[in-house]
Design a protein around this motif. Structure first.
Motif, PDB file in Angstrom:
ATOM      1  N   GLN A   1      64.442  69.759  77.174  1.00 27.09           N
ATOM      2  CA  GLN A   1      64.285  68.723  78.207  1.00 27.09           C
ATOM      3  C   GLN A   1      63.377  67.596  77.704  1.00 27.09           C
ATOM      4  O   GLN A   1      62.657  67.758  76.733  1.00 27.09           O
ATOM      5  N   VAL A   2      63.444  66.477  78.410  1.00 27.33           N
ATOM      6  CA  VAL A   2      62.519  65.374  78.117  1.00 27.33           C
ATOM      7  C   VAL A   2      61.864  64.930  79.419  1.00 27.33           C
ATOM      8  O   VAL A   2      62.414  65.121  80.507  1.00 27.33           O
ATOM      9  N   LEU A   3      60.677  64.328  79.265  1.00 32.55           N
ATOM     10  CA  LEU A   3      60.037  63.664  80.400  1.00 32.55           C
ATOM     11  C   LEU A   3      60.376  62.184  80.285  1.00 32.55           C
ATOM     12  O   LEU A   3      60.128  61.556  79.248  1.00 32.55           O
ATOM     13  N   LEU A   4      60.977  61.655  81.335  1.00 29.23           N
ATOM     14  CA  LEU A   4      61.382  60.255  81.312  1.00 29.23           C
ATOM     15  C   LEU A   4      60.460  59.436  82.198  1.00 29.23           C
ATOM     16  O   LEU A   4      60.201  59.803  83.348  1.00 29.23           O
ATOM     17  N   LYS A   5      59.959  58.312  81.643  1.00 31.31           N
ATOM     18  CA  LYS A   5      59.233  57.348  82.473  1.00 31.31           C
ATOM     19  C   LYS A   5      60.293  56.488  83.133  1.00 31.31           C
ATOM     20  O   LYS A   5      61.040  55.788  82.451  1.00 31.31           O
TER      21      LYS A   5
ATOM     22  N   ALA B   1      62.408  55.268  79.903  1.00 29.32           N
ATOM     23  CA  ALA B   1      62.097  55.504  78.495  1.00 29.32           C
ATOM     24  C   ALA B   1      61.504  56.897  78.354  1.00 29.32           C
ATOM     25  O   ALA B   1      60.769  57.367  79.229  1.00 29.32           O
ATOM     26  N   ILE B   2      61.834  57.542  77.237  1.00 31.08           N
ATOM     27  CA  ILE B   2      61.354  58.908  77.023  1.00 31.08           C
ATOM     28  C   ILE B   2      59.851  58.879  76.746  1.00 31.08           C
ATOM     29  O   ILE B   2      59.373  58.145  75.876  1.00 31.08           O
ATOM     30  N   ALA B   3      59.107  59.675  77.533  1.00 36.90           N
ATOM     31  CA  ALA B   3      57.651  59.700  77.397  1.00 36.90           C
ATOM     32  C   ALA B   3      57.182  60.937  76.645  1.00 36.90           C
ATOM     33  O   ALA B   3      56.118  60.933  76.028  1.00 36.90           O
TER      34      ALA B   3
ATOM     35  N   GLY C   1      60.498  67.869  75.033  1.00 34.23           N
ATOM     36  CA  GLY C   1      60.342  69.316  75.070  1.00 34.23           C
ATOM     37  C   GLY C   1      60.716  69.903  73.714  1.00 34.23           C
ATOM     38  O   GLY C   1      61.278  69.204  72.861  1.00 34.23           O
ATOM     39  N   ALA C   2      60.428  71.193  73.528  1.00 32.48           N
ATOM     40  CA  ALA C   2      60.732  71.849  72.243  1.00 32.48           C
ATOM     41  C   ALA C   2      62.225  71.779  71.957  1.00 32.48           C
ATOM     42  O   ALA C   2      63.055  71.880  72.865  1.00 32.48           O
ATOM     43  N   GLY C   3      62.566  71.540  70.703  1.00 27.16           N
ATOM     44  CA  GLY C   3      63.959  71.630  70.280  1.00 27.16           C
ATOM     45  C   GLY C   3      64.799  70.394  70.545  1.00 27.16           C
ATOM     46  O   GLY C   3      65.976  70.370  70.204  1.00 27.16           O
ATOM     47  N   VAL C   4      64.227  69.348  71.138  1.00 27.33           N
ATOM     48  CA  VAL C   4      65.013  68.118  71.373  1.00 27.33           C
ATOM     49  C   VAL C   4      65.081  67.346  70.056  1.00 27.33           C
ATOM     50  O   VAL C   4      64.043  67.010  69.485  1.00 27.33           O
ATOM     51  N   SER C   5      66.308  67.109  69.564  1.00 29.87           N
ATOM     52  CA  SER C   5      66.410  66.548  68.218  1.00 29.87           C
ATOM     53  C   SER C   5      67.063  65.171  68.182  1.00 29.87           C
ATOM     54  O   SER C   5      66.838  64.405  67.257  1.00 29.87           O
ATOM     55  N   ASP C   6      67.883  64.822  69.180  1.00 24.80           N
ATOM     56  CA  ASP C   6      68.630  63.571  69.094  1.00 24.80           C
ATOM     57  C   ASP C   6      67.909  62.386  69.735  1.00 24.80           C
ATOM     58  O   ASP C   6      68.446  61.276  69.760  1.00 24.80           O
ATOM     59  N   PHE C   7      66.732  62.597  70.269  1.00 24.69           N
ATOM     60  CA  PHE C   7      66.024  61.518  70.966  1.00 24.69           C
ATOM     61  C   PHE C   7      64.565  61.489  70.528  1.00 24.69           C
ATOM     62  O   PHE C   7      64.018  62.496  70.079  1.00 24.69           O
ATOM     63  N   ARG C   8      63.954  60.304  70.648  1.00 25.95           N
ATOM     64  CA  ARG C   8      62.563  60.096  70.245  1.00 25.95           C
ATOM     65  C   ARG C   8      61.776  59.557  71.436  1.00 25.95           C
ATOM     66  O   ARG C   8      62.356  58.924  72.327  1.00 25.95           O
TER      67      ARG C   8
ATOM     68  N   VAL D   1      66.900  55.299  77.815  1.00 26.40           N
ATOM     69  CA  VAL D   1      68.089  56.120  78.091  1.00 26.40           C
ATOM     70  C   VAL D   1      68.441  56.091  79.569  1.00 26.40           C
ATOM     71  O   VAL D   1      67.612  55.762  80.415  1.00 26.40           O
ATOM     72  N   THR D   2      69.695  56.483  79.849  1.00 26.78           N
ATOM     73  CA  THR D   2      70.045  56.869  81.199  1.00 26.78           C
ATOM     74  C   THR D   2      70.510  58.318  81.109  1.00 26.78           C
ATOM     75  O   THR D   2      70.642  58.868  80.009  1.00 26.78           O
TER      76      THR D   2
END
Ligand SMILES: [Zn+2]
Ligand SMILES: [Zn+2]
Length: 339
Positions: A26-30, A63-65, A68-75, A80-81
């Protein structure tokens, strides 16, 4: 962080909750922008199964803030949407891009997981898509409703010389007009009662806008093309509109139901049989629909900006929910956060 949550029928409040942390995958998105959807209004008016305290909002970008562990295609920092759900990412449906049919799906902002009427939202990596520089953050929040319309328009089966009727010029009807025009359909007649929305329909490319109490939209299509409407898009979703669509469609025509009616409704099967009508129901979108929408915005094939009529801050959300009971000339309202 601040968020807007459903509390009870007719009651949305701004609350203060801890900033969430992303789990693996997962990611935390602002959040930058989040659109208010007609279905949010339905939920607040009828309650449905929404628990008090649920943070709504499912049409968003940011924007990605944090990763999470293992997320590889995003910085961190990527704009993003996201499709508004977290799914398993591994099953057949997820791999085909139809994660909305995943058995392990959890919707964002629809009662299961917190949504994006909030400074931050948790998203699943498999639901994210990058936004290119050419797509503004306000447009980024339109990708979801535009994809709803695209999914419906892609089901339509008609030649370009034929005309269609779009019933309703709310955000989904407006998005349907845009996609019909982008797909080369020349004659798009819109049926709409509210003068403010009729004006918006013109701005977005409608060939004509008809008040159905004054004139039959089907006659208008015949006047412009010499034929009856081969496709009717139902973008209203209230009782009796489906039967109106049956009356409007040409013999052997097609009805595409995008509007979501929440109560039992009646149609006259004999009329449908006599016309040999096809009625298709359209639900949500696929990953590919999101991608096509983003590309169309980036290349200028779609100019969806006129759909946005209001931009508000999170503190104004409760009052706006109240105001949208009578939308008037409002179409898409965005909740915007400082970047
Ligand atoms: Zn929506
Ligand atoms: Zn899955």
């Amino acid at each position: 962080m601040k968020a807007a949550a459903f509390q009870a029928i007719d009651k949305v409040t701004v609350i203060d909750v801890p900033k969430p942390a992303p789990a693996a995958g997962q990611v935390l998105l602002k959040v930058y922008d989040c659109g208010i959807c007609g279905s949010d209004l339905h939920v607040v008016q009828h309650g449905m199964a929404m628990r008090p305290g649920s943070i709504m909002g499912h049409e968003f970008c940011g924007a990605i803030a944090e990763l999470g562990a293992g997320v590889s295609d995003f910085r961190v920092g990527d704009r993003v949407t996201s499709l508004p759900y977290i799914s398993c990412g591994k099953c057949e449906q997820c791999r085909r891009g139809t994660g909305m049919y995943c058995e392990h799906i959890h919707g964002l902002g629809l009662g299961q997981l917190p949504g994006a009427y909030a400074e931050y939202v948790i998203c699943g990596e498999q639901s994210l898509l990058h936004l290119p520089d050419g797509v503004s953050s306000r447009e980024g929040a339109l990708v979801e409703p535009l994809s709803v319309a695209l999914h419906g328009v892609k089901r339509a089966d008609f030649d370009r010389g034929a005309g269609c009727v779009v019933m309703g010029a709310g955000p989904i009807g407006l998005a349907t007009i845009l996609w019909c025009k982008a797909k080369g359909i020349e004659t798009v007649v819109v049926s709409e009662l509210a003068p403010g929305r009729a004006e918006l329909a013109f701005k977005l490319g409608a060939s004509a806008v008809v008040n159905p109490n004054e004139r039959n939209p089907s006659d208008k299509v015949r006047e412009l093309t010499g034929r009856e409407p081969e496709v009717v898009f139902e973008c209203i979703g209230v009782k009796s509109t489906l039967m109106s669509a049956v009356h409007l469609a040409a013999r052997r025509g097609q009805i595409i139901v995008i509007g979501v009616c929440l109560e039992p409704d009646e149609i006259m099967p004999l009329t449908c049989v006599a016309k040999e009508l096809r009625i298709d129901f359209s639900m949500a979108y696929t990953h590919d629909d999101f991608r096509e929408t983003i590309d169309a915005l980036a290349t200028g094939r779609l100019d969806a900006k006129p759909m946005i009529t209001d931009v508000i801050g999170i503190d104004e959300v409760p009052a706006m929910f109240n105001a949208l009971k009578r939308p008037g000339s409002r179409a898409k309202v965005l909740v915007e956060f400082p970047q």
